[in-house]
Scaffold this motif. Structure first.
Motif, PDB file in Angstrom:
ATOM      1  N   LYS A 149      40.274 -30.877 -42.520  1.00 59.16           N
ATOM      2  CA  LYS A 149      39.560 -31.771 -41.800  1.00 59.16           C
ATOM      3  C   LYS A 149      38.020 -31.828 -41.940  1.00 59.16           C
ATOM      4  N   ASP A 150      37.639 -30.731 -42.115  1.00 52.90           N
ATOM      5  CA  ASP A 150      36.135 -30.584 -42.594  1.00 52.90           C
ATOM      6  C   ASP A 150      35.710 -30.746 -44.020  1.00 52.90           C
ATOM      7  N   ALA A 151      36.718 -30.952 -44.897  1.00 45.31           N
ATOM      8  CA  ALA A 151      36.397 -31.044 -46.485  1.00 45.31           C
ATOM      9  C   ALA A 151      35.855 -32.599 -46.247  1.00 45.31           C
ATOM     10  N   LEU A 152      35.204 -32.995 -47.491  1.00 45.69           N
ATOM     11  CA  LEU A 152      34.548 -34.394 -47.814  1.00 45.69           C
ATOM     12  C   LEU A 152      35.152 -35.141 -48.541  1.00 45.69           C
ATOM     13  N   THR A 153      35.413 -36.287 -48.602  1.00 41.32           N
ATOM     14  CA  THR A 153      36.143 -37.361 -49.234  1.00 41.32           C
ATOM     15  C   THR A 153      35.110 -38.661 -49.084  1.00 41.32           C
ATOM     16  N   CYS A 154      35.674 -39.652 -49.875  1.00 45.26           N
ATOM     17  CA  CYS A 154      34.925 -41.100 -49.812  1.00 45.26           C
ATOM     18  C   CYS A 154      35.947 -41.992 -49.713  1.00 45.26           C
ATOM     19  N   LYS A 155      37.183 -41.789 -49.900  1.00 45.56           N
ATOM     20  CA  LYS A 155      38.235 -42.585 -49.970  1.00 45.56           C
ATOM     21  C   LYS A 155      39.369 -42.304 -49.150  1.00 45.56           C
ATOM     22  N   GLU A 156      40.237 -43.286 -48.800  1.00 45.22           N
ATOM     23  CA  GLU A 156      41.277 -43.083 -47.995  1.00 45.22           C
ATOM     24  C   GLU A 156      42.765 -43.157 -48.758  1.00 45.22           C
ATOM     25  N   ASN A 157      42.486 -43.944 -49.838  1.00 44.42           N
ATOM     26  CA  ASN A 157      43.876 -44.021 -50.827  1.00 44.42           C
ATOM     27  C   ASN A 157      43.340 -43.366 -52.140  1.00 44.42           C
ATOM     28  N   TRP A 158      43.788 -42.289 -52.654  1.00 46.25           N
ATOM     29  CA  TRP A 158      43.334 -41.665 -53.769  1.00 46.25           C
ATOM     30  C   TRP A 158      44.131 -42.129 -55.075  1.00 46.25           C
ATOM     31  N   HIS A 159      45.061 -42.863 -54.881  1.00 49.34           N
ATOM     32  CA  HIS A 159      45.708 -43.700 -55.928  1.00 49.34           C
ATOM     33  C   HIS A 159      45.080 -44.628 -56.746  1.00 49.34           C
ATOM     34  N   LYS A 160      44.001 -45.196 -55.964  1.00 53.20           N
ATOM     35  CA  LYS A 160      43.255 -46.432 -56.778  1.00 53.20           C
ATOM     36  C   LYS A 160      42.095 -46.461 -56.288  1.00 53.20           C
ATOM     37  N   GLY A 161      41.100 -47.566 -56.931  1.00 55.14           N
ATOM     38  CA  GLY A 161      39.732 -47.794 -56.623  1.00 55.14           C
ATOM     39  C   GLY A 161      38.709 -46.898 -56.966  1.00 55.14           C
ATOM     40  N   TRP A 162      38.898 -45.827 -57.738  1.00 55.15           N
ATOM     41  CA  TRP A 162      37.859 -44.911 -58.134  1.00 55.15           C
ATOM     42  C   TRP A 162      37.041 -45.585 -59.325  1.00 55.15           C
ATOM     43  N   ASN A 163      35.781 -44.941 -59.475  1.00 57.27           N
ATOM     44  CA  ASN A 163      34.792 -45.157 -60.484  1.00 57.27           C
ATOM     45  C   ASN A 163      35.257 -44.392 -61.582  1.00 57.27           C
ATOM     46  N   TRP A 164      35.868 -44.692 -62.763  1.00 54.72           N
ATOM     47  CA  TRP A 164      36.243 -43.819 -63.607  1.00 54.72           C
ATOM     48  C   TRP A 164      35.487 -44.143 -65.057  1.00 54.72           C
ATOM     49  N   GLY A 167      35.293 -41.053 -67.173  1.00 56.35           N
ATOM     50  CA  GLY A 167      36.480 -40.689 -67.583  1.00 56.35           C
ATOM     51  C   GLY A 167      37.241 -39.815 -66.429  1.00 56.35           C
ATOM     52  N   THR A 168      36.470 -39.486 -65.292  1.00 55.10           N
ATOM     53  CA  THR A 168      37.079 -38.786 -64.366  1.00 55.10           C
ATOM     54  C   THR A 168      36.745 -39.578 -63.177  1.00 55.10           C
ATOM     55  N   ASN A 169      37.471 -39.363 -61.994  1.00 60.41           N
ATOM     56  CA  ASN A 169      37.004 -40.049 -60.539  1.00 60.41           C
ATOM     57  C   ASN A 169      36.013 -39.812 -60.149  1.00 60.41           C
ATOM     58  N   ARG A 170      35.163 -40.726 -59.831  1.00 62.13           N
ATOM     59  CA  ARG A 170      33.861 -40.667 -58.945  1.00 62.13           C
ATOM     60  C   ARG A 170      34.214 -41.771 -58.028  1.00 62.13           C
ATOM     61  N   CYS A 171      33.335 -41.448 -56.782  1.00 60.37           N
ATOM     62  CA  CYS A 171      33.464 -42.340 -55.660  1.00 60.37           C
ATOM     63  C   CYS A 171      32.937 -43.631 -56.033  1.00 60.37           C
ATOM     64  N   PRO A 172      33.496 -44.622 -55.463  1.00 60.85           N
ATOM     65  CA  PRO A 172      33.085 -46.113 -55.936  1.00 60.85           C
ATOM     66  C   PRO A 172      31.511 -46.329 -55.317  1.00 60.85           C
ATOM     67  N   TRP A 173      31.015 -47.380 -56.022  1.00 59.79           N
ATOM     68  CA  TRP A 173      29.488 -47.650 -55.764  1.00 59.79           C
ATOM     69  C   TRP A 173      29.673 -48.010 -54.226  1.00 59.79           C
ATOM     70  N   GLY A 174      28.536 -47.469 -53.360  1.00 54.54           N
ATOM     71  CA  GLY A 174      28.326 -47.966 -52.118  1.00 54.54           C
ATOM     72  C   GLY A 174      29.199 -47.276 -51.216  1.00 54.54           C
ATOM     73  N   SER A 175      30.225 -46.405 -51.547  1.00 54.41           N
ATOM     74  CA  SER A 175      30.885 -45.543 -50.782  1.00 54.41           C
ATOM     75  C   SER A 175      30.163 -44.336 -50.315  1.00 54.41           C
ATOM     76  N   GLU A 176      30.396 -43.644 -49.151  1.00 55.15           N
ATOM     77  CA  GLU A 176      29.589 -42.386 -48.861  1.00 55.15           C
ATOM     78  C   GLU A 176      30.811 -41.254 -48.547  1.00 55.15           C
TER      79      GLU A 176
END
Length: 287
Positions: A149-164, A167-176
Protein backbone atom coordinates in the motif's frame (compact mmCIF):
# COMPACT_ATOMS: atom_id res chain seq x y z
CA UNK A 1 -34.04 -69.31 -37.74
CA UNK A 2 -35.64 -65.88 -37.50
CA UNK A 3 -35.93 -66.18 -33.73
CA UNK A 4 -32.29 -67.23 -33.44
CA UNK A 5 -31.16 -64.23 -35.48
CA UNK A 6 -33.27 -61.90 -33.34
CA UNK A 7 -31.75 -63.38 -30.19
CA UNK A 8 -28.27 -63.00 -31.66
CA UNK A 9 -28.84 -59.35 -32.48
CA UNK A 10 -30.35 -58.70 -29.05
CA UNK A 11 -27.39 -60.28 -27.30
CA UNK A 12 -24.96 -58.36 -29.52
CA UNK A 13 -26.64 -55.07 -28.66
CA UNK A 14 -26.66 -55.93 -24.96
CA UNK A 15 -22.96 -56.76 -25.10
CA UNK A 16 -22.22 -53.51 -26.95
CA UNK A 17 -24.12 -51.53 -24.32
CA UNK A 18 -22.15 -53.22 -21.55
CA UNK A 19 -18.89 -52.38 -23.29
CA UNK A 20 -19.97 -48.77 -23.82
CA UNK A 21 -20.85 -48.40 -20.15
CA UNK A 22 -17.46 -49.83 -19.21
CA UNK A 23 -15.76 -47.24 -21.42
CA UNK A 24 -17.64 -44.25 -19.99
CA UNK A 25 -15.19 -43.71 -17.10
CA UNK A 26 -12.36 -43.50 -19.63
CA UNK A 27 -14.32 -40.99 -21.68
CA UNK A 28 -15.03 -38.97 -18.56
CA UNK A 29 -11.36 -38.94 -17.66
CA UNK A 30 -10.46 -37.77 -21.15
CA UNK A 31 -12.98 -34.96 -20.78
CA UNK A 32 -11.07 -33.61 -17.80
CA UNK A 33 -7.79 -33.15 -19.59
CA UNK A 34 -8.40 -29.66 -21.03
CA UNK A 35 -9.18 -28.29 -17.57
CA UNK A 36 -7.05 -30.22 -15.08
CA UNK A 37 -3.28 -30.54 -14.85
CA UNK A 38 -2.59 -28.40 -17.90
CA UNK A 39 -0.22 -25.62 -18.96
CA UNK A 40 -1.46 -22.59 -20.84
CA UNK A 41 -0.10 -21.81 -24.27
CA UNK A 42 2.00 -18.76 -23.40
CA UNK A 43 5.48 -17.35 -23.85
CA UNK A 44 7.56 -19.36 -21.33
CA UNK A 45 5.28 -22.25 -20.35
CA UNK A 46 6.14 -25.89 -20.92
CA UNK A 47 3.77 -27.78 -23.22
CA UNK A 48 2.85 -30.18 -20.40
CA UNK A 49 3.31 -30.07 -16.63
CA UNK A 50 5.89 -32.32 -15.05
CA UNK A 51 8.47 -32.56 -12.26
CA UNK A 52 11.48 -30.24 -12.10
CA UNK A 53 14.61 -31.13 -10.19
CA UNK A 54 14.70 -27.74 -8.52
CA UNK A 55 12.78 -24.50 -8.81
CA UNK A 56 14.14 -21.27 -7.39
CA UNK A 57 13.00 -19.96 -3.99
CA UNK A 58 9.38 -18.78 -4.14
CA UNK A 59 8.62 -20.96 -7.15
CA UNK A 60 9.82 -24.08 -5.30
CA UNK A 61 6.36 -25.33 -4.17
CA UNK A 62 5.60 -26.38 -7.75
CA UNK A 63 8.77 -28.44 -8.33
CA UNK A 64 6.93 -31.79 -8.20
CA UNK A 65 4.58 -30.79 -11.02
CA UNK A 66 5.31 -27.54 -12.81
CA UNK A 67 4.58 -25.68 -16.03
CA UNK A 68 7.80 -23.67 -15.65
CA UNK A 69 11.46 -24.60 -16.04
CA UNK A 70 14.15 -23.98 -13.44
CA UNK A 71 15.53 -21.12 -15.51
CA UNK A 72 12.12 -19.43 -15.71
CA UNK A 73 11.78 -19.70 -11.93
CA UNK A 74 15.16 -18.02 -11.49
CA UNK A 75 14.29 -15.19 -13.86
CA UNK A 76 10.99 -14.63 -12.02
CA UNK A 77 12.97 -13.37 -9.01
CA UNK A 78 14.95 -10.71 -10.87
CA UNK A 79 14.03 -7.03 -10.76
CA UNK A 80 14.19 -6.98 -14.54
CA UNK A 81 14.38 -10.33 -16.29
CA UNK A 82 14.37 -11.54 -19.86
CA UNK A 83 10.89 -13.03 -19.30
CA UNK A 84 9.04 -9.84 -20.22
CA UNK A 85 11.62 -7.05 -19.72
CA UNK A 86 9.31 -5.78 -17.01
CA UNK A 87 10.78 -3.56 -14.29
CA UNK A 88 9.15 -3.65 -10.87
CA UNK A 89 11.12 -0.53 -9.90
CA UNK A 90 9.47 1.85 -12.34
CA UNK A 91 8.72 4.34 -9.55
CA UNK A 92 11.80 3.86 -7.39
CA UNK A 93 12.83 0.67 -5.63
CA UNK A 94 9.87 -1.52 -4.73
CA UNK A 95 10.01 -2.58 -1.03
CA UNK A 96 11.00 -6.24 -0.62
CA UNK A 97 7.83 -7.09 1.35
CA UNK A 98 5.78 -5.86 -1.61
CA UNK A 99 7.98 -7.40 -4.29
CA UNK A 100 7.60 -10.79 -2.61
CA UNK A 101 3.94 -10.89 -3.64
CA UNK A 102 4.70 -10.01 -7.25
CA UNK A 103 7.27 -12.80 -7.39
CA UNK A 104 4.71 -15.24 -5.98
CA UNK A 105 2.21 -13.96 -8.52
CA UNK A 106 4.72 -14.61 -11.31
CA UNK A 107 5.50 -18.10 -9.98
CA UNK A 108 1.80 -18.97 -9.85
CA UNK A 109 1.28 -17.74 -13.40
CA UNK A 110 4.35 -19.45 -14.87
CA UNK A 111 4.45 -22.68 -12.84
CA UNK A 112 0.93 -23.71 -11.79
CA UNK A 113 -0.75 -26.61 -13.64
CA UNK A 114 -4.01 -25.87 -11.78
CA UNK A 115 -5.33 -22.85 -13.69
CA UNK A 116 -7.14 -24.76 -16.44
CA UNK A 117 -10.70 -23.71 -15.55
CA UNK A 118 -9.72 -20.07 -16.08
CA UNK A 119 -7.62 -20.33 -19.25
CA UNK A 120 -8.92 -18.28 -22.16
CA UNK A 121 -7.77 -18.03 -25.75
CA UNK A 122 -6.37 -14.65 -26.77
CA UNK A 123 -5.02 -13.10 -29.95
CA UNK A 124 -1.65 -11.79 -28.82
CA UNK A 125 1.83 -11.57 -30.28
CA UNK A 126 3.39 -13.21 -27.21
CA UNK A 127 0.82 -15.73 -26.02
CA UNK A 128 -2.19 -17.63 -27.28
CA UNK A 129 -3.83 -18.14 -23.89
CA UNK A 130 -4.25 -16.22 -20.66
CA UNK A 131 -6.05 -16.63 -17.34
CA UNK A 132 -9.21 -14.70 -16.48
CA UNK A 133 -11.07 -14.27 -13.17
CA UNK A 134 -9.04 -16.75 -11.12
CA UNK A 135 -10.66 -16.66 -7.63
CA UNK A 136 -7.78 -15.54 -5.41
CA UNK A 137 -8.12 -16.35 -1.71
CA UNK A 138 -9.13 -13.34 0.37
CA UNK A 139 -6.03 -13.45 2.59
CA UNK A 140 -3.71 -13.53 -0.40
CA UNK A 141 -5.29 -10.43 -1.88
CA UNK A 142 -5.49 -8.54 1.42
CA UNK A 143 -1.88 -9.30 2.38
CA UNK A 144 -0.71 -8.30 -1.10
CA UNK A 145 -2.43 -4.92 -0.74
CA UNK A 146 -1.29 -4.40 2.86
CA UNK A 147 2.37 -5.04 2.05
CA UNK A 148 2.28 -2.85 -1.07
CA UNK A 149 0.00 0.00 0.00
CA UNK A 150 2.91 2.42 0.54
CA UNK A 151 4.90 1.35 -2.54
CA UNK A 152 4.75 3.63 -5.59
CA UNK A 153 3.35 3.11 -9.06
CA UNK A 154 2.01 5.26 -11.89
CA UNK A 155 -0.50 2.86 -13.45
CA UNK A 156 -3.60 0.91 -12.52
CA UNK A 157 -3.41 -1.68 -15.31
CA UNK A 158 0.11 -3.07 -15.69
CA UNK A 159 -0.75 -5.10 -18.79
CA UNK A 160 -0.77 -2.15 -21.18
CA UNK A 161 -0.06 1.54 -21.70
CA UNK A 162 3.61 1.66 -20.71
CA UNK A 163 6.33 3.65 -22.43
CA UNK A 164 8.55 0.97 -23.98
CA UNK A 165 10.86 3.36 -25.87
CA UNK A 166 13.92 2.12 -23.97
CA UNK A 167 13.01 -1.58 -24.23
CA UNK A 168 11.67 -1.79 -20.70
CA UNK A 169 8.51 -0.41 -19.13
CA UNK A 170 8.55 3.21 -18.02
CA UNK A 171 5.71 5.37 -16.79
CA UNK A 172 3.70 6.98 -19.60
CA UNK A 173 4.40 10.64 -20.35
CA UNK A 174 2.41 12.90 -18.05
CA UNK A 175 1.76 10.24 -15.38
CA UNK A 176 2.96 10.59 -11.81
CA UNK A 177 4.09 8.08 -9.22
CA UNK A 178 1.61 7.67 -6.38
CA UNK A 179 1.26 5.26 -3.44
CA UNK A 180 -0.50 2.00 -4.20
CA UNK A 181 -3.29 2.86 -1.76
CA UNK A 182 -4.21 5.84 -3.92
CA UNK A 183 -4.05 3.94 -7.21
CA UNK A 184 -5.74 0.88 -5.66
CA UNK A 185 -7.98 2.13 -2.79
CA UNK A 186 -9.08 -1.40 -1.83
CA UNK A 187 -7.47 -4.86 -1.96
CA UNK A 188 -10.05 -5.81 -4.57
CA UNK A 189 -8.89 -2.98 -6.83
CA UNK A 190 -5.30 -4.23 -6.73
CA UNK A 191 -6.04 -7.89 -7.35
CA UNK A 192 -8.66 -7.41 -10.06
CA UNK A 193 -7.32 -4.41 -11.98
CA UNK A 194 -3.53 -4.70 -12.03
CA UNK A 195 -3.50 -7.57 -14.55
CA UNK A 196 -6.73 -6.68 -16.39
CA UNK A 197 -8.98 -9.18 -14.67
CA UNK A 198 -6.63 -12.15 -14.37
CA UNK A 199 -7.73 -12.46 -10.73
CA UNK A 200 -10.91 -11.76 -8.87
CA UNK A 201 -11.17 -11.33 -5.12
CA UNK A 202 -12.80 -14.44 -3.68
CA UNK A 203 -14.87 -14.25 -0.49
CA UNK A 204 -13.43 -17.67 0.39
CA UNK A 205 -10.37 -18.20 2.53
CA UNK A 206 -7.33 -20.45 2.32
CA UNK A 207 -8.10 -24.08 2.98
CA UNK A 208 -11.72 -23.76 1.82
CA UNK A 209 -11.10 -25.64 -1.42
CA UNK A 210 -12.89 -22.83 -3.25
CA UNK A 211 -10.10 -20.31 -3.93
CA UNK A 212 -6.62 -20.36 -5.44
CA UNK A 213 -3.68 -19.74 -3.11
CA UNK A 214 -0.87 -17.69 -4.58
CA UNK A 215 1.62 -19.66 -2.50
CA UNK A 216 1.49 -22.77 -0.31
CA UNK A 217 3.60 -25.05 1.85
CA UNK A 218 4.60 -27.98 -0.40
CA UNK A 219 5.01 -30.23 2.64
CA UNK A 220 1.22 -30.08 3.03
CA UNK A 221 0.48 -30.71 -0.63
CA UNK A 222 -0.86 -28.42 -3.31
CA UNK A 223 -4.30 -27.11 -2.23
CA UNK A 224 -5.00 -25.69 -5.69
CA UNK A 225 -5.45 -29.17 -7.17
CA UNK A 226 -8.79 -29.58 -5.36
CA UNK A 227 -9.84 -26.02 -6.23
CA UNK A 228 -9.27 -26.58 -9.95
CA UNK A 229 -11.21 -29.85 -9.78
CA UNK A 230 -14.14 -28.10 -8.08
CA UNK A 231 -14.39 -25.30 -10.64
CA UNK A 232 -13.83 -27.68 -13.55
CA UNK A 233 -16.92 -29.56 -12.39
CA UNK A 234 -18.93 -26.33 -12.30
CA UNK A 235 -17.78 -25.37 -15.75
CA UNK A 236 -18.76 -28.70 -17.26
CA UNK A 237 -22.16 -28.88 -15.59
CA UNK A 238 -23.13 -25.26 -16.31
CA UNK A 239 -20.99 -23.90 -19.14
CA UNK A 240 -21.24 -20.14 -19.32
CA UNK A 241 -23.53 -19.95 -16.27
CA UNK A 242 -20.90 -19.65 -13.53
CA UNK A 243 -20.02 -15.98 -13.19
CA UNK A 244 -16.35 -16.64 -12.51
CA UNK A 245 -15.86 -19.00 -15.41
CA UNK A 246 -16.17 -17.72 -18.96
CA UNK A 247 -16.24 -20.56 -21.54
CA UNK A 248 -13.31 -21.11 -23.84
CA UNK A 249 -13.92 -20.09 -27.40
CA UNK A 250 -13.46 -23.48 -29.02
CA UNK A 251 -15.32 -25.58 -26.44
CA UNK A 252 -13.15 -28.64 -27.13
CA UNK A 253 -13.19 -31.44 -24.60
CA UNK A 254 -16.15 -30.05 -22.65
CA UNK A 255 -18.84 -32.68 -23.33
CA UNK A 256 -18.61 -36.40 -22.82
CA UNK A 257 -19.27 -38.71 -25.79
CA UNK A 258 -22.85 -39.85 -26.17
CA UNK A 259 -23.16 -43.50 -25.05
CA UNK A 260 -25.22 -44.29 -28.14
CA UNK A 261 -22.38 -43.17 -30.39
CA UNK A 262 -20.05 -45.52 -28.58
CA UNK A 263 -22.25 -48.44 -29.56
CA UNK A 264 -21.70 -48.22 -33.31
CA UNK A 265 -18.04 -49.27 -33.48
CA UNK A 266 -18.64 -51.92 -30.81
CA UNK A 267 -21.40 -53.80 -32.61
CA UNK A 268 -19.06 -55.75 -34.93
CA UNK A 269 -16.94 -56.71 -31.96
CA UNK A 270 -20.00 -57.88 -30.07
CA UNK A 271 -21.04 -60.07 -32.99
CA UNK A 272 -17.59 -61.64 -33.08
CA UNK A 273 -17.90 -62.57 -29.42
CA UNK A 274 -21.22 -64.39 -29.82
CA UNK A 275 -21.16 -68.18 -29.37
CA UNK A 276 -21.23 -70.32 -32.60
CA UNK A 277 -24.83 -71.42 -32.12
CA UNK A 278 -25.91 -67.75 -32.34
CA UNK A 279 -23.94 -66.84 -35.41
CA UNK A 280 -20.53 -66.23 -33.89
CA UNK A 281 -18.88 -68.93 -35.99
CA UNK A 282 -19.93 -67.22 -39.22
CA UNK A 283 -18.46 -63.95 -37.97
CA UNK A 284 -15.15 -65.59 -37.13
CA UNK A 285 -15.15 -67.49 -40.41
CA UNK A 286 -15.38 -64.28 -42.38
CA UNK A 287 -12.11 -62.96 -41.00
Amino acid sequence: PGMAVAQAVAQAVALAVALAVALLPLAAEAGKEPLLNVCMDAKHHKSEPGPEGKLYEQCSPWKDNACCTANTSLEAHKDQSYLYNFNWNHCGVMPPKCKRHFIQDTCLYECSPNLGPWIQQVDSSWRRERILHVPLCREDCEEWWQDCKDALTCKENWHKGWNWATGTNRCPWGSECRPFHQVFPRPQDLCEKIWSGSFRLSPERRGSGRCIQMWFDPARGNPNVAVARYYAGIKRSSPGQEGTLAPQSDGTGRALPCPALLLLPLLPLALLLLPPELGGSRAWGSL
